[in-house]
Design an enzyme around this catalytic site. Structure first.
Site, PDB file in Angstrom:
ATOM      1  CG  ASP A 264      76.150  36.302  77.391  1.00  0.00           C
ATOM      2  OD1 ASP A 264      74.959  36.512  77.703  1.00  0.00           O
ATOM      3  OD2 ASP A 264      77.062  36.194  78.240  1.00  0.00           O
TER       4      ASP A 264
ATOM      5  CE  LYS B  31      77.220  35.457  81.700  1.00  0.00           C
ATOM      6  NZ  LYS B  31      77.470  36.644  80.861  1.00  0.00           N
TER       7      LYS B  31
ATOM      8  CG  ASP C   5      72.515  35.043  83.465  1.00  0.00           C
ATOM      9  OD1 ASP C   5      72.343  35.450  84.628  1.00  0.00           O
ATOM     10  OD2 ASP C   5      72.904  35.780  82.538  1.00  0.00           O
TER      11      ASP C   5
ATOM     12  CG  ASN D  73      69.444  37.445  83.770  1.00  0.00           C
ATOM     13  OD1 ASN D  73      70.269  37.995  84.498  1.00  0.00           O
ATOM     14  ND2 ASN D  73      69.774  36.919  82.614  1.00  0.00           N
TER      15      ASN D  73
ATOM     16  CG  ASP E  81      75.111  42.200  84.262  1.00  0.00           C
ATOM     17  OD1 ASP E  81      75.888  41.280  83.950  1.00  0.00           O
ATOM     18  OD2 ASP E  81      73.874  42.077  84.263  1.00  0.00           O
TER      19      ASP E  81
HETATM   20  C1  GLA Z   1      72.704  38.853  82.580  1.00  0.00           C
HETATM   21  C2  GLA Z   1      74.179  38.591  82.684  1.00  0.00           C
HETATM   22  C3  GLA Z   1      74.903  39.197  81.522  1.00  0.00           C
HETATM   23  C4  GLA Z   1      74.339  38.628  80.239  1.00  0.00           C
HETATM   24  C5  GLA Z   1      72.846  38.866  80.172  1.00  0.00           C
HETATM   25  C6  GLA Z   1      72.238  38.156  78.991  1.00  0.00           C
HETATM   26  O1  GLA Z   1      72.398  40.180  82.793  1.00  0.00           O
HETATM   27  O2  GLA Z   1      74.696  39.077  83.878  1.00  0.00           O
HETATM   28  O3  GLA Z   1      76.274  38.969  81.602  1.00  0.00           O
HETATM   29  O4  GLA Z   1      74.631  37.257  80.170  1.00  0.00           O
HETATM   30  O5  GLA Z   1      72.195  38.395  81.335  1.00  0.00           O
HETATM   31  O6  GLA Z   1      70.876  38.365  78.890  1.00  0.00           O
END
Ligand code: GLA
Length: 724
Positions: free
Chosen positions: A368, A478, A480, A482, A550
């Site tokens: 990740d 993955k 993302d 954020n 999360d």
């Molecule tokens: C988000 C994702 C998490 C993880 C973090 C990494 O919050 O939902 O699963 O990947 O970012 O910073």
């Protein structure tokens, strides 16, 4: 399935497998929405054409006659702004004179087999033209000259219709699209409840039901993404309908940006429902000859309640939305490093995870956030997509090869549409951050949004990502996102096009993601946005699974997964077992098994007993894989309604097997509990694998299971697998 045009009555009948939608062409070319519901073939809709003309307060069309027809009271198929219809408008276009009165009338239509792609936008699809039929109705405003095409597709095997709109400018002048909704439905009554999915980070998609009342109500996003706060989903449930019975209309917007889902109940007691791009902060300049393609809305109708609506969405999305190799192919069982290590990892630690994971039967290691730039916390490096050799000496290749040598696949994390102020990318290109001139942009999680509305910016990101994915044998990404988008502006957009930014941004995301997905068809993509902040059908079209939340606490997850299941299938719902302390591993596994299933913990820290449980879960994952991904979901006890327990069941399409899961969120004394199963064949005999007992389907559905003594403690749960 068929689309029939009755020339004499000027009626379109759009039949799906079980539903009918009727559009009429009235005098002066007005398009009327006459019926949507269970299958009918009648052609006399006279009573529905004009409802309640009320001259002067509801202005009437003078050609038809003062007491003849008012767009304000008629069931307008695509209500426009300012020409006698006072309800919220689906379309408003400003012409060269500067006014935005808009009034489109029927000009012609086409019916063809199959369904077309939408330029630049994700959408549902067919693989064979026999699977669907499409109607395109052209309508035009004689004054501004704007032309709209209303596009409807009906599906042969599903009670599903999609709706979308194309706005064209065939005039020599420039036109300005102020709003363009993708679906407009005028229902003759307002005896519905509006069901929507609200939420926040770590508490996504809770159910909220409100009775429709006079005026405007609904949900929206202005966050630049579909968002945690509201999902682009809404259902109208006929009052009194339940999980198992009653009229339900479900609408889901295939779009990841700002949206509106609005219902207006007017003085007549009728309801207009609209879904589309949020008109706030939107305007699109259409130059001569240009077209604007609005995203599509998936419309589901059933008279068998909310549960059936969900099952229709699930089957339909598994078949006609999710694309690519992993639509059908088994997805690898993964372990993700985030909750196991956060930013604190290196090659040795990840390889140690891989060693234990392999031993447990896990199939893929996902690295990740934290592998690039100098990212040791969330304050830097987004945009510097180069491996941090301090953490991963010898580079990615060495790590990926090491993981592959251990017999596991390898996945990686990206957040491509973001830029950290503390990054080489930002230092080199400060104007690549989303911003408006003269204002310091807001920061979210210490980061700016990267302006992917720009082709040069997308090319730069592509230039960093493509070699990493190609050269290192990456199996999974993955993706993302954020933070939400504030200070929405692009350095490249001229002043009169600033309101195009939000839509251009999302088109940019689709372009970049689409390029990567098509270039790397063997990579499994998983969408993510601080958990489930961009959980929408458009993302599902590009990534067959999405990280749901999360929040990995299995009890908290119950409402999140129940809410998500309203329209999204189990195959899409990213769900992991983590080390969160509230329950044991049994319950964590039982809840995550409903979704894509995986682990998000340091496997070295599992006790020998927990490792045994994990091994059993891995075996169950394989055993139930097809059932969970292709079976029908029945929500039996909803955690939104019962504070003590939750239960659900997945039944195979042939009804020969079923997996039942029961969770006791909290126990309380004298808690007698019977659960009746659903969706089985009454005459079939089912044997429970766990107890060895055989029951008829009728018994299980009518008498039910006595769970009083089976699961008794806080946070305990069980699954029962039935075969017949
Ligand atoms: C988000 C994702 C998490 C993880 C973090 C990494 O919050 O939902 O699963 O990947 O970012 O910073």
């Amino acid at each position: 399935m068929s689309i029939v045009y009755n020339e004499e009555k000027k009626l379109f009948h759009l039949h799906t497998s079980d539903t009918t939608y009727v559009i009429g062409v009235y005098d002066e070319g007005y398009l009327l929405g006459l019926y949507y519901g269970a299958h009918i073939e009648d052609t006399d809709f006279g009573d529905f054409m004009t409802r309640l003309p009320n001259a002067s307060f509801s202005p009437a069309n003078p050609v038809i006659g003062e007491h003849g027809f008012s767009p304000d009271t008629a069931p307008m198929e695509y209500g426009c702004n300012g020409a006698g219809d006072f309800r919220i408008a689906a379309l408003s276009v400003r012409g060269k004179n500067g006014d935005n009165v808009t009034d489109v009338r029927y000009r012609g239509h086409r019916i063809y087999a199959g369904k077309r792609e939408i330029p630049g936008l994700p959408s549902t699809y067919v693989t064979d033209d026999a699977e669907a039929e499409t109607l395109e109705i052209d309508a035009e405003d004689p004054v501004t000259g704007v032309s709209v095409t209303l596009v409807y597709t009906v599906f042969a095997q599903y009670p599903v219709m999609t709706k979308r709109v194309i706005v064209r400018n065939p005039t020599p002048d420039t036109l300005y699209v102020e709003r363009v909704f993708s679906a407009c439905n005028d229902f003759p009554t307002m005896d519905y409840d509006l069901l929507t999915l609200y939420g926040r980070h770590v508490r996504e998609r809770s159910l909220e039901k409100r009775p429709l009342s006079h005026g405007v109500q609904g949900v929206e996003s202005k966050r630049g993404v579909s968002g945690h706060a509201q999902n682009p989903f809404a259902a109208l449930m006929r009052r009194g309908s339940t999980e198992d019975s009653g009229d339900v209309y479900g609408f889901n917007f295939v779009y990841s940006g700002n949206f509106s889902a609005l219902a207006e109940c007017d003085f007549n007691g009728s309801t207009r429902f609209l879904m589309g791009i949020n008109p706030t902060d939107f305007e699109w300049t259409l130059q001569s000859g240009e077209a604007f393609y609005a995203p599509e809305v998936v419309c589901v109708y059933t008279d068998r309640g909310l549960g059936e609506m969900s099952r229709i969405f699930h089957r339909f999305y598994n078949r006609h939305l999710i694309r690519g190799r992993f639509q059908k192919e088994k997805r690898p069982l993964l372990i993700n490093s985030w909750e196991a290590a956060y930013f604190d990892f290196d090659t040795d630690k990840l390889l140690a995870f891989a060693d234990v994971a392999k031993e447990l039967g896990i199939e893929m290691l996902v690295m990740d956030d934290g592998w690039f730039g100098k990212r040791n916390d969330d304050r830097s490096s987004l945009g510097d997509w180069f491996v941090n050799e301090k953490k991963l000496p010898g580079g990615l290749k060495k790590l990926v090869d090491g993981v592959h040598e251990r017999g596991l696949k390898f996945g990686i994390w990206y957040e491509p549409e973001m830029i950290s102020p503390d990054s080489d990318l930002y230092r080199a290109h400060p104007d690549w951050a989303v911003h408006v001139e003269g204002r310091e942009p807001m920061r979210g999680r210490h980061q700016y949004v990267l302006d992917v509305s720009r082709a040069d910016v997308r090319d730069a990101v592509w230039g960093m990502m493509e070699p990493v994915l190609r050269e290192n044998g990456i199996d999974y990404v993955k993706w993302d996102f954020n933070r939400n988008v504030s200070d929405a502006g692009s350095a490249l957009l001229p002043p009169n096009r600033k309101k195009e930014f939000f839509h251009r941004f999302i088109l940019g995301t689709y372009d970049l993601m689409g390029r990567l997905v098509t270039t790397f068809p063997d990579i499994l993509f998983e969408g993510c946005s601080g958990g489930g902040g961009r959980f929408d059908p458009a993302m599902l079209c590009l990534s067959p699974q999405i990280w749901t939340s999360d929040n990995t606490d299995p009890i908290e997850r119950l409402t999140i997964q129940f809410g998500t299941s309203l329209c999204y299938p189990a195959s899409a719902m990213g769900a992991h077992v983590s080390a969160c302390p509230r329950t044991g591993y049994e319950t964590k596994g039982n809840v995550a098994m409903w979704g894509t299933f995986g682990y998000e913990l340091d496997p070295r820290k599992l006790t020998p007993e927990d490792r045994e449980i994990v091994r059993r879960q891995v075996a169950d994952y394989h055993k139930y894989y097809d059932l969970i991904r292709t079976g029908d979901l029945y929500r039996l006890i909803s955690p939104f309604e019962d504070h003590f327990r939750a239960a659900w069941q997945i039944v195979s399409a042939d009804k020969r097997s079923a997996l039942f899961t029961f969770v006791r969120m909290r126990s309380y004394t004298a808690d007698q509990c019977f659960v009746r199963l659903k969706g089985l064949e009454p005459d079939r005999k089912y044997t429970c694998q766990q107890t060895g007992r055989t029951y008829s389907g009728a018994y299980l559905m009518r008498a039910g299971l006595n769970m009083t003594h089976i699961v008794t403690g806080d946070g305990e749960s069980c699954t029962m697998y039935f075969e017949g």
